[in-house]
Design an enzyme around this catalytic site. Structure first.
Site, PDB file in Angstrom:
ATOM      1  N   SER A 218       0.834  -1.196   0.000  1.00 44.14           N
ATOM      2  CA  SER A 218       0.000   0.000   0.000  1.00 44.14           C
ATOM      3  C   SER A 218       0.875   1.256   0.000  1.00 44.14           C
ATOM      4  CB  SER A 218      -0.965  -0.057   1.190  1.00 44.14           C
ATOM      5  OG  SER A 218      -2.002   0.880   1.035  1.00 44.14           O
TER       6      SER A 218
ATOM      7  N   ASP B 293     -10.196  -5.529  -2.934  1.00 41.28           N
ATOM      8  CA  ASP B 293      -9.555  -4.481  -2.123  1.00 41.28           C
ATOM      9  C   ASP B 293     -10.424  -3.216  -2.180  1.00 41.28           C
ATOM     10  OD1 ASP B 293      -7.883  -2.323  -1.329  1.00 41.28           O
ATOM     11  OD2 ASP B 293      -6.095  -3.454  -1.917  1.00 41.28           O
TER      12      ASP B 293
ATOM     13  N   HIS C 282      -7.351  -5.981   1.216  1.00 41.50           N
ATOM     14  CA  HIS C 282      -6.148  -5.159   1.424  1.00 41.50           C
ATOM     15  C   HIS C 282      -5.364  -5.591   2.667  1.00 41.50           C
ATOM     16  CE1 HIS C 282      -4.037  -1.520   0.154  1.00 41.50           C
ATOM     17  NE2 HIS C 282      -3.994  -1.072   1.391  1.00 41.50           N
TER      18      HIS C 282
END
Lengths: 278, 278
Positions: free
Chosen positions: A148, A224, A257
């Site tokens: 991320s 996600d 995620h």
């Protein structure tokens, strides 16, 4: 450097350490896994940069990397995501996506962040110097990965230092912060309004401006929540195609995620790194 | 049963669920990993009982079992360690080793614990019934493992129901609570002062009293802080030798009592279970 804890794991040693960093002006905590190895041996180093809200602890506890690092002979280093402590500036509204826990791996130029938010120099200079000094690390064989916001860090650092990092990969990275809300908040906050200054902290812009690596591996969960608005891997796909950079972009159905996603594909990433680290 | 969360991981689904348990009179939370499997297939079930202070979450986040369960086709169930919630009795001094988070897998007979602390019946009857109803579980193929206080639970339950559990193993278990401080506090607190009532919750006593299993696998870290005073695996070793129960007791140099230890040997345990689950 002070040892916070060490635990034997998968035949190696998982340590957590802290040190007073001149770069950030704060005490910084990080973790290092050293696999079993022969006395005097120097081992390749994999850097793992974490995402928003994380510290070194998230991947250390949930990343499921130790078995592979033990098998492949890799040192695994996980820094924190921002300076912390009394007197370190934070987002005015204590939001999760700016300030503490959200350093974005830049050297801030804007007040009040410029004083401590020097994560670019911390991760690329200060901490590598410490790791080289205190661990059996072969600094000629380094690679970098992240998740991320840390995927953004891994891509921008890997693209900036292609000779240093033999492999660059990411889990659900922010690939073009200049073009998404997280970046629209963080980049002016840390770097000011001149978008020219943002380009060296934007993987897509770096590639457009000529940065090159031999290849990239990116995994992205299709479930996600941040995919459509914040992550936009198709922007990286286009930039790599235009620049002739081999990108392996894998869209993983059903994955979100979280570290459940990261730990599922950690093995693939570490094997891909090990191949390139020799 | 209510779904708290589900995450895709290693091709399967890691879920966290809660339900109102008539057995404990409370809401109970537990986790279940279901590996990838064919529609309509029924899969063997591995029960994992956690240790003092833990909930379902510790092993779910740090246990590193999903890769193996996906490979071997095993459902992995992790219950909580005690009832929780308003009105549930706790240790008078809120100690970590009695009361909340420390149910010791017994049905308490002593006030004020008898009302809610029915973890034996919860883990052996109530939760299995729910798992059988709501998951693709082959209840003819079950096995059980646990850590520390949960190792005690796995051993006592496995020894009590040898036909139900095809494999029994433990990480750093309490093997003889009647003979160590943790048990000297918990067993009278839950079961009263009559030591005869303790024997069915003491693996060594159960074996002395004739309980049999085909084999046991126990890993124990040699750097475990609780080894000498609370765990005493040599007592299990002697009981098994006297009773002719094949015990594989592995003392692991350098390893402590943490999930770094558990996750290092989870693969060995799950392969050992899978062999016996067929």
């Amino acid at each position: 450097m002070e040892t916070v804890s060490t635990n034997v794991a998968h035949g190696g040693t998982q340590g957590v350490y802290k040190h007073a960093s001149k770069e950030t002006g704060t005490e910084m905590t990080f973790s290092v896994f050293v696999p079993p190895h022969a006395e005097g041996a120097k081992l390749p180093v994999v850097w793992y940069l974490s995402g928003l809200t994380c510290t070194h602890a998230n991947v250390t506890e949930k990343g499921e990397y130790r078995r592979l690092c033990a098998e492949l002979g890799l040192i695994f280093v996980a820094p924190d995501t921002s300076p912390r402590g009394e007197g370190v500036a934070d987002d005015a509204e204590k939001a999760y996506d700016f300030g503490l826990g959200a350093g974005f791996y830049v050297d801030a130029t804007e007040a009040p962040f410029a004083k401590n938010y020097r994560m670019w120099s911390y991760v690329t200079q200060a901490l590598p110097a410490l790791v080289a000094e205190r661990f059996p690390a072969d600094m000629q064989r380094q690679s970098i990965m992240g998740h991320s916001m840390g995927g953004h860090g891994a891509l921008t650092i890997g693209l900036t230092f292609p000779d240093r990092f033999k492999a660059v990969s990411a889990f659900a990275p922010i690939v073009a912060p200049s073009q998404v809300p997280w970046g629209h908040k963080a980049l002016p906050g840390y770097l000011g309004d001149d978008k020219a200054a943002w380009r060296k902290h934007d993987a897509v812009a770096l590639i457009e401006d000529g940065a090159k690596v031999d290849g990239l591996l990116v995994d992205q969960g299709e479930a996600d929540n941040f995919l459509a608005e914040q992550l936009k891997p198709q922007l990286l796909e286009k930039a790599c195609a235009d620049a002739g950079i081999p990108l392996t972009l894998r869209l993983q159905p059903g994955y979100d995620h979280s570290y459940y996603f990261i730990s599922s594909f950690m093995e693939d990433h570490l094997r891909w790194h090990a191949e390139r680290l020799g």
